[in-house]
Design a protein around this motif. Structure first.
Motif, mmCIF file in Angstrom:
data_model
loop_
_atom_site.group_PDB
_atom_site.id
_atom_site.type_symbol
_atom_site.label_atom_id
_atom_site.label_comp_id
_atom_site.label_asym_id
_atom_site.label_seq_id
_atom_site.Cartn_x
_atom_site.Cartn_y
_atom_site.Cartn_z
ATOM 1 N N CYS A 132 89.687 18.953 31.694
ATOM 2 C CA CYS A 132 88.944 17.732 31.374
ATOM 3 C C CYS A 132 87.661 17.626 32.203
ATOM 4 O O CYS A 132 86.767 16.853 31.853
ATOM 5 N N GLU A 148 95.675 27.735 22.273
ATOM 6 C CA GLU A 148 96.996 27.099 22.313
ATOM 7 C C GLU A 148 97.116 26.080 23.446
ATOM 8 O O GLU A 148 98.127 26.043 24.143
ATOM 9 N N THR A 153 96.312 18.555 26.254
ATOM 10 C CA THR A 153 95.406 17.812 27.138
ATOM 11 C C THR A 153 95.391 16.345 26.688
ATOM 12 O O THR A 153 95.659 16.049 25.523
HETATM 13 C C1 SAM Z 1 100.640 27.378 25.615
HETATM 14 S S1 SAM Z 1 99.825 27.747 27.091
HETATM 15 C C2 SAM Z 1 98.483 28.736 26.509
HETATM 16 C C3 SAM Z 1 98.025 29.720 27.551
HETATM 17 C C4 SAM Z 1 97.057 30.778 27.036
HETATM 18 N N1 SAM Z 1 95.819 30.197 26.596
HETATM 19 C C5 SAM Z 1 97.709 31.547 25.918
HETATM 20 O O1 SAM Z 1 97.237 31.493 24.787
HETATM 21 O O2 SAM Z 1 98.724 32.223 26.205
HETATM 22 C C6 SAM Z 1 99.017 26.222 27.514
HETATM 23 C C7 SAM Z 1 98.277 26.298 28.851
HETATM 24 O O3 SAM Z 1 97.450 25.151 28.977
HETATM 25 C C8 SAM Z 1 97.433 24.780 30.338
HETATM 26 N N2 SAM Z 1 96.984 23.400 30.423
HETATM 27 C C9 SAM Z 1 97.578 22.309 29.892
HETATM 28 N N3 SAM Z 1 96.855 21.212 30.178
HETATM 29 C C10 SAM Z 1 95.781 21.629 30.884
HETATM 30 C C11 SAM Z 1 94.648 20.966 31.452
HETATM 31 N N4 SAM Z 1 94.483 19.632 31.343
HETATM 32 N N5 SAM Z 1 93.748 21.699 32.118
HETATM 33 C C12 SAM Z 1 93.882 23.056 32.230
HETATM 34 N N6 SAM Z 1 94.934 23.725 31.725
HETATM 35 C C13 SAM Z 1 95.855 23.021 31.055
HETATM 36 C C14 SAM Z 1 98.874 24.993 30.765
HETATM 37 O O4 SAM Z 1 99.014 25.028 32.158
HETATM 38 C C15 SAM Z 1 99.187 26.320 30.077
HETATM 39 O O5 SAM Z 1 98.883 27.407 30.901
#
Ligand code: SAM
Length: 279
Positions: A132, A148, A153
């Motif tokens: 964010c 993904e 968020t």
């Molecule tokens: C389903 S995983 C996807 C990871 C990677 N992009 C993939 O395709 O394998 C979702 C990722 O989003 C991260 N995530 C969720 N909310 C977030 C935020 N506000 N800021 C940064 N990362 C976030 C989680 O920690 C997680 O690693």
């Protein structure tokens, strides 16, 4: 009678918990819960996902490297990088000679990412921070990706605005939108296909294409509008900004320090830049 009411109550509670924690992965309970769930599952993440190397190359690595091929050494930001899936797919491409920055809010996912991308360590930097508030200058990256993750968020529109802000004009955006059976249980986080395309067109983006990808995700490509400018790998000191005050971050030896508010941003032993752990 009381027994039936109790049983119904328990079933409802179970369904509620399943929705909030399993389907929505904590997204309606806030980033702390999402991060906690990813911290807990970080070691198992790749076992659960079972990424197919060929498919990753075909749908992600090859087209992204091709989209960036006119830039000799592109700088790419992968937001919510998780265990480093996108950096691996891209850095495996012989034609890609740039640098990738992977950002995530789960420190344990980043630990896994560091471990699983060791062979590319000199062309990869990991940053611990919330999507964010991206700690980078406007118009910086040749490519910005976010796979993904938008639906986990608190405000996908605001995160999209951040992704577009740090992308330079002429740069390539690659993002996913959740579709499929569970998407209807993610109101405000996942969008119907045509609505997502309209949403992307609200930003200064052109060549917007939203295509079916996996059962649960569409893949969207776009290019930031405006006269292409800048581009290429730059040192972190030049592009990092303090997420609290917007000041420039300096580093001689040791941690980064904000020239505006004096906050200190440590660099951990594994090399991760810990913006989320400001001192
Ligand atoms: C389903 S995983 C996807 C990871 C990677 N992009 C993939 O395709 O394998 C979702 C990722 O989003 C991260 N995530 C969720 N909310 C977030 C935020 N506000 N800021 C940064 N990362 C976030 C989680 O920690 C997680 O690693």
């Amino acid at each position: 009678m009381i027994g039936i009411a109790l049983a119904l109550g328990l079933i409802l509670l179970g369904l509620l918990l399943y929705w909030q924690l399993v389907i929505a992965e904590g997204t309606y309970l806030g980033p702390r819960v999402v991060t906690l769930l990813y911290d807990w599952s970080a070691r198992a993440y790749e076992r659960i996902k079972q990424f197919d190397v060929g498919a990753e190359q075909w749908f992600l690595g090859i087209p992204l490297a091709r989209a960036l091929e006119l830039i000799p050494a592109p700088l790419v930001l992968d937001v919510a990088t998780g265990t480093g899936r996108l950096p691996r797919a891209l850095l495996r491409q012989p034609s890609f000679r740039g640098h990738v920055i992977g950002l995530d809010l789960s420190r344990r996912m980043l630990c896994e990412a560091v471990r699983r991308t060791a062979q590319f360590a000199d062309r990869l930097t990991f940053v611990w921070q919330d999507a964010c508030h991206l700690p980078f200058d406007d118009d910086t990256f040749d490519g910005v990706t976010c796979l993904e993750a938008l639906e986990f968020t608190p405000n996908p529109r605001a995160v999209l605005a951040e992704l577009v802000r740090v992308l330079r004009p002429g740069g390539v955006l690659l993002v996913t939108n959740r579709v499929g059976r569970d998407a209807k249980f993610l109101p405000g986080r996942a969008f119907p296909r045509d609505e997502f395309e309209h949403l992307l067109r609200e930003f200064p983006l052109e060549e917007v294409k939203v295509r079916p990808w996996q059962v649960d995700y569409d893949l969207a490509w776009a290019v930031k509008a405006g006269t292409p400018q800048g581009g290429g790998v730059r040192p972190l000191e030049e592009i990092l900004r303090c997420p609290a005050c917007g000041g420039r971050l300096n580093r001689e030896t040791g941690p980064f320090r904000c020239t505006g508010c004096n906050r200190v941003y440590p660099i951990a032993e594994d090399g991760v830049v810990e913006i989320a752990r400001a001192l």
